[in-house]
Design a protein around this motif. Structure first.
Motif, PDB file in Angstrom:
ATOM      1  N   PHE A 313      87.083  18.042  85.788  1.00  0.00           N
ATOM      2  CA  PHE A 313      87.331  18.832  84.586  1.00  0.00           C
ATOM      3  C   PHE A 313      88.784  18.715  84.151  1.00  0.00           C
ATOM      4  O   PHE A 313      89.653  18.245  84.898  1.00  0.00           O
ATOM      5  N   THR A 314      89.064  19.149  82.928  1.00  0.00           N
ATOM      6  CA  THR A 314      90.416  19.137  82.387  1.00  0.00           C
ATOM      7  C   THR A 314      91.086  20.505  82.511  1.00  0.00           C
ATOM      8  O   THR A 314      92.299  20.593  82.682  1.00  0.00           O
ATOM      9  N   ARG A 315      90.283  21.576  82.437  1.00  0.00           N
ATOM     10  CA  ARG A 315      90.817  22.937  82.569  1.00  0.00           C
ATOM     11  C   ARG A 315      89.650  23.901  82.777  1.00  0.00           C
ATOM     12  O   ARG A 315      88.489  23.576  82.502  1.00  0.00           O
ATOM     13  N   ILE A 316      89.973  25.083  83.293  1.00  0.00           N
ATOM     14  CA  ILE A 316      88.982  26.156  83.399  1.00  0.00           C
ATOM     15  C   ILE A 316      89.046  26.948  82.102  1.00  0.00           C
ATOM     16  O   ILE A 316      90.061  27.583  81.786  1.00  0.00           O
ATOM     17  N   SER A 317      87.974  26.900  81.333  1.00  0.00           N
ATOM     18  CA  SER A 317      87.965  27.568  80.034  1.00  0.00           C
ATOM     19  C   SER A 317      87.560  29.034  80.142  1.00  0.00           C
ATOM     20  O   SER A 317      87.875  29.830  79.251  1.00  0.00           O
ATOM     21  N   SER A 318      86.862  29.390  81.230  1.00  0.00           N
ATOM     22  CA  SER A 318      86.490  30.792  81.423  1.00  0.00           C
ATOM     23  C   SER A 318      86.220  31.028  82.905  1.00  0.00           C
ATOM     24  O   SER A 318      85.508  30.243  83.545  1.00  0.00           O
ATOM     25  N   THR A 319      86.782  32.120  83.442  1.00  0.00           N
ATOM     26  CA  THR A 319      86.617  32.419  84.859  1.00  0.00           C
ATOM     27  C   THR A 319      85.459  33.388  85.080  1.00  0.00           C
ATOM     28  O   THR A 319      84.887  33.942  84.131  1.00  0.00           O
ATOM     29  N   PHE A 320      85.141  33.618  86.340  1.00  0.00           N
ATOM     30  CA  PHE A 320      84.123  34.584  86.736  1.00  0.00           C
ATOM     31  C   PHE A 320      84.629  35.984  86.405  1.00  0.00           C
ATOM     32  O   PHE A 320      85.763  36.353  86.748  1.00  0.00           O
ATOM     33  N   SER A 321      83.806  36.780  85.732  1.00  0.00           N
ATOM     34  CA  SER A 321      84.262  38.103  85.304  1.00  0.00           C
ATOM     35  C   SER A 321      83.075  39.048  85.151  1.00  0.00           C
ATOM     36  O   SER A 321      81.975  38.627  84.749  1.00  0.00           O
ATOM     37  N   ALA A 322      83.342  40.318  85.479  1.00  0.00           N
ATOM     38  CA  ALA A 322      82.284  41.336  85.309  1.00  0.00           C
ATOM     39  C   ALA A 322      82.122  41.714  83.854  1.00  0.00           C
ATOM     40  O   ALA A 322      81.061  42.220  83.446  1.00  0.00           O
TER      41      ALA A 322
END
Length: 481
Positions: A313-322
């Motif tokens: 991948f190039t970047r994390i566009s969205s992380t794990f979140s409640a």
């Protein structure tokens, strides 16, 4: 002579004597007591200063004559004539006709494969026809497989006759064997020649100040070897998110030489990576089945049961979140996975061994795949542009196998992979979830691994570390001065 002339001559002598006595009267006064009269009574000789001076002068002249005269005689001597030598003829054996002829040097023409070239293109560039290529194929025997799949930079040696006809072809059957096909008198002959292969260990050490590739390049490592290092530790280290300035690595790997010249890079023998204060190690070891694997110091396989990240991948566009604001729905909603942004068509890999449980369209996820790895663990992959060919529900997949390609199907604003890690059907954060550890080597192999691999290679890694610390200390000392 007359008596008168004699008288005159005597008078002149008397006059001269008196004149000399008057001129040198001081000498006659000093030497008047000298006498050579043998008849008279001789007085004893008294050695005065004048006598000592005369005696010393006479001795000095005598000594110098003894040294100078022989040397002068030697210098004036004519050099002896050189002794004459006679030349005697020797009978030599007659040379045979075979020894008088120079050996024939064959003119092999080397051709290197260019990207996009086929074997028929290479033969055509040498003025040869498809029938010549077929003759080589027919004569190659077991080495024929090497001619079916050629690669860029591979080399072929052609031997052509004066009329342009094909007399021979040399090529690599494999890295350690060269095949040679010769055509003589209408017959073909295949010869296999072993190559002299030599392995030499290479040691590299680097400290991260910007990126892994920059540090490895300064340490003399090629991009290919950097990729091998990253593959070893990719199960424990996220080389995009986890690297920090000051992290370091030490790698011992093989350089392969063929016929005395550098040929290619081999495998990593041992490696150590310090990331954020945590130490990770990898050692190559030949297992009981004859295959090589890489293990940590405690004998556990480096390859974990699951990939931490299943896509480049190039970047994390969205992380794990409640709870997060959904970019399309416009309302707060839990995000039960991690989004890895990547170009459309980027391959997606199975995170671990398992069986495909679901493959198809799912609302919100678009093209979606679920893999069941064990009774309690499964992984899910969403927004694929397309699935991998010949993939179906119930099919067994291996870790790293391509299962699909990055896209933006479903509710997505850009191409990315939505990845979930589920335990008993409940989503967990893929970045922080504790992955199950693989089983260590059996006890007998573990003892062999520790004695033959870990101890000697660990000593070498420590030696490199000490040398680096000493060099850094010397550098700081010089800078302080």
């Amino acid at each position: 002579m007359s008596e008168g002339s004699q008288v005159a001559h005597a008078a002149r002598k008397q006059a001269i004597r008196r004149k000399a006595q008057r001129r040198h009267s001081h000498f006659y006064e000093r030497c008047s007591h000298w006498s050579f009269n043998r008849n008279g009574e001789a007085e004893p000789i008294r050695w005065h200063r004048e006598r000592w001076v005369l005696a010393a002068t006479a001795l000095l002249i005598t000594a110098l004559s003894g040294f100078l005269l022989p040397a002068w005689a030697s210098a004036m001597r004519t050099p002896p004539a050189a002794e004459a030598h006679r030349l005697l003829p020797l009978a030599l054996p007659k040379a045979s006709p075979a020894t008088t002829q120079a050996p024939t040097v064959e003119d092999w023409q080397r051709v290197q494969v260019e990207p996009g070239q086929t074997l028929s293109d290479i033969f055509a560039s040498q003025g040869l026809s498809m029938s010549d290529l077929q003759r080589v194929m027919d004569a190659a025997g077991d080495a024929r497989s090497a001619l079916h799949s050629i690669r860029p930079h591979q080399e072929f040696d052609f031997l052509l006759g004066s009329d342009g006809s094909l007399k021979g072809l040399r090529f690599d059957r494999d890295s350690a064997t060269r095949a040679m096909v010769r055509f003589e008198d209408g017959t073909a002959k295949l010869t296999l020649e072993p190559r002299d292969m030599d392995t030499r260990e290479h040691v590299a050490h680097g400290v991260i100040d910007s990126s892994l590739y920059a540090a490895a390049s300064r340490a003399g490592m090629s991009p290919g070897m950097v990729g091998k290092l990253a593959d070893l530790f990719k199960y424990d280290i996220d080389f995009v998110q986890d690297l920090r300035v000051g992290d370091s690595f030490t790698v011992i790997y093989d350089d392969i030489y063929r016929d005395g010249s550098y040929y290619t890079e081999g495998d990593i023998v041992a490696a150590e990576f310090i990331n954020q204060g945590h130490r990770y190690t990898a050692y190559r070891f030949k297992k009981a089945d004859g295959n090589y694997g890489w293990f940590s110091e405690d004998g556990r396989p480096i390859q974990k049961s699951f990939l931490r990240i299943p896509v480049d991948f190039t970047r994390i566009s969205s992380t794990f979140s409640a709870a997060r604001m959904h970019p399309i729905l416009g309302r707060m909603r839990a995000h039960k996975g991690v989004d890895y942004a990547a170009p459309t068509g980027t391959p997606i890999h199975a995170a671990g061994d398992g069986v495909i449980k679901f493959r198809g369209w799912m609302n919100g996820y678009g093209n979606f795949v679920i893999i069941q790895h064990s009774k309690s663990i499964s992984t899910a992959y969403g927004h694929m542009s397309r699935f991998a060919a010949a993939e179906r529900v119930g099919q067994h997949v291996r870790q790293g196998q391509v299962i699909g390609y990055v896209g933006m199907t479903g509710l997505a604003t850009g191409p990315h992979l939505h990845y979930e890690f589920r335990v008993n059907g409940v989503q967990r954060n893929p970045q922080t979830v504790t992955l199950p550890k693989p089983e260590p080597l059996p006890q007998a192999q573990l003892a062999k691994f520790e004695a033959q691999v870990v101890r000697p290679q660990l000593a070498r890694l420590k030696q490199v570390d000490q040398s680096v610390k000493l060099a850094m200390a010397n550098s700081r000392q010089h800078s302080d001065e």
